[in-house]
Write a protein that holds these residues in place. Structure first.
Motif, PDB file in Angstrom:
ATOM      1  N   TYR A   6       0.900  -1.358   0.045  1.00 51.10           N
ATOM      2  CA  TYR A   6       0.055  -0.019  -0.010  1.00 51.10           C
ATOM      3  C   TYR A   6       0.930   1.242  -0.092  1.00 51.10           C
ATOM      4  O   TYR A   6       2.269   1.038   0.190  1.00 51.10           O
ATOM      5  CB  TYR A   6      -0.859   0.051   1.055  1.00 51.10           C
ATOM      6  N   SER A   8       0.444   5.679   1.041  1.00 49.04           N
ATOM      7  CA  SER A   8      -0.294   6.619   1.768  1.00 49.04           C
ATOM      8  C   SER A   8       0.565   7.773   2.047  1.00 49.04           C
ATOM      9  O   SER A   8       1.750   7.978   1.600  1.00 49.04           O
ATOM     10  CB  SER A   8      -0.651   6.312   3.287  1.00 49.04           C
ATOM     11  N   TYR A  61      -3.369  -4.572   8.942  1.00 46.35           N
ATOM     12  CA  TYR A  61      -3.576  -3.662   7.707  1.00 46.35           C
ATOM     13  C   TYR A  61      -4.941  -2.938   8.040  1.00 46.35           C
ATOM     14  O   TYR A  61      -4.830  -1.517   7.712  1.00 46.35           O
ATOM     15  CB  TYR A  61      -3.708  -4.216   6.272  1.00 46.35           C
ATOM     16  N   LYS A  65      -4.554   1.450   8.563  1.00 45.24           N
ATOM     17  CA  LYS A  65      -5.666   2.182   7.675  1.00 45.24           C
ATOM     18  C   LYS A  65      -6.258   3.367   8.539  1.00 45.24           C
ATOM     19  O   LYS A  65      -6.803   4.272   8.050  1.00 45.24           O
ATOM     20  CB  LYS A  65      -6.698   1.236   6.989  1.00 45.24           C
ATOM     21  N   HIS A  70      -1.297   9.244   9.019  1.00 46.14           N
ATOM     22  CA  HIS A  70      -1.092   9.187   7.395  1.00 46.14           C
ATOM     23  C   HIS A  70      -2.717   9.227   6.882  1.00 46.14           C
ATOM     24  O   HIS A  70      -3.589   9.049   7.869  1.00 46.14           O
ATOM     25  CB  HIS A  70      -0.417   8.328   6.838  1.00 46.14           C
ATOM     26  N   VAL A  73      -4.770   6.145   2.339  1.00 46.24           N
ATOM     27  CA  VAL A  73      -4.261   4.690   2.315  1.00 46.24           C
ATOM     28  C   VAL A  73      -4.805   4.148   1.094  1.00 46.24           C
ATOM     29  O   VAL A  73      -6.060   3.895   0.816  1.00 46.24           O
ATOM     30  CB  VAL A  73      -4.588   3.970   3.579  1.00 46.24           C
ATOM     31  N   SER A  74      -3.813   3.652   0.065  1.00 45.73           N
ATOM     32  CA  SER A  74      -4.421   3.062  -1.135  1.00 45.73           C
ATOM     33  C   SER A  74      -3.716   1.861  -1.353  1.00 45.73           C
ATOM     34  O   SER A  74      -2.457   1.488  -1.170  1.00 45.73           O
ATOM     35  CB  SER A  74      -4.015   4.203  -2.282  1.00 45.73           C
ATOM     36  N   THR A  75      -4.497   0.515  -1.529  1.00 46.69           N
ATOM     37  CA  THR A  75      -4.015  -0.683  -1.841  1.00 46.69           C
ATOM     38  C   THR A  75      -3.362  -0.999  -2.864  1.00 46.69           C
ATOM     39  O   THR A  75      -4.266  -0.581  -4.018  1.00 46.69           O
ATOM     40  CB  THR A  75      -5.063  -1.800  -1.435  1.00 46.69           C
TER      41      THR A  75
END
Length: 87
Positions: A6, A8, A61, A65, A70, A73-75
Motif C-alpha cells: 500500500y 499513503s 492492515y 488504515k 497518515h 491509504v491506497s492498496t
C-alpha cells in the motif's frame, strides 16, 4: 501467506527521530506477529509491503488504515504468496 502493498501520505513531514520510533515499534510488533516486509518513506509519502499469515496481516492492515499519522491509504496489491520476499 499473504502480501499487501500500500501507499499513503503522512499528515505532516516526519523527523528522522519519529521515523526511527515507527521503525523500532514496527519491528518489535511484527517480530512477535510473524510479519515481515518493507517500509519506505520519502517526502511525506509511505510505501509498505506486509507479508505473513493472512489473518494477522489483514488485522494489521486494518489497524494501519486507521492510523492518524497518515491519510489516503491506497492498496496497490494483495496476493497470496508461497514464500516471503523479506526476512
Amino acid at each position: 501467506m499473504i502480501s499487501i502493498i500500500y501507499v499513503s501520505t503522512s499528515v505532516r513531514l516526519l523527523s528522522d527521530d519519529e521515523l526511527m520510533d515507527i521503525l523500532k515499534v514496527s519491528r518489535e510488533n511484527n517480530s512477535v506477529s510473524d510479519v515481515t516486509g518493507l517500509l519506505l518513506y520519502k517526502g511525506g509519502n509511505f510505501m509498505q509491503v506486509l507479508e505473513g499469515p493472512e489473518d494477522v496481516v489483514n488485522v494489521l492492515y486494518e489497524k494501519i488504515k486507521t492510523d492518524p499519522r497518515h491519510k489516503g491509504v491506497s492498496t496497490i496489491s494483495t496476493e497470496q504468496i508461497q514464500a516471503r520476499q523479506f526476512h
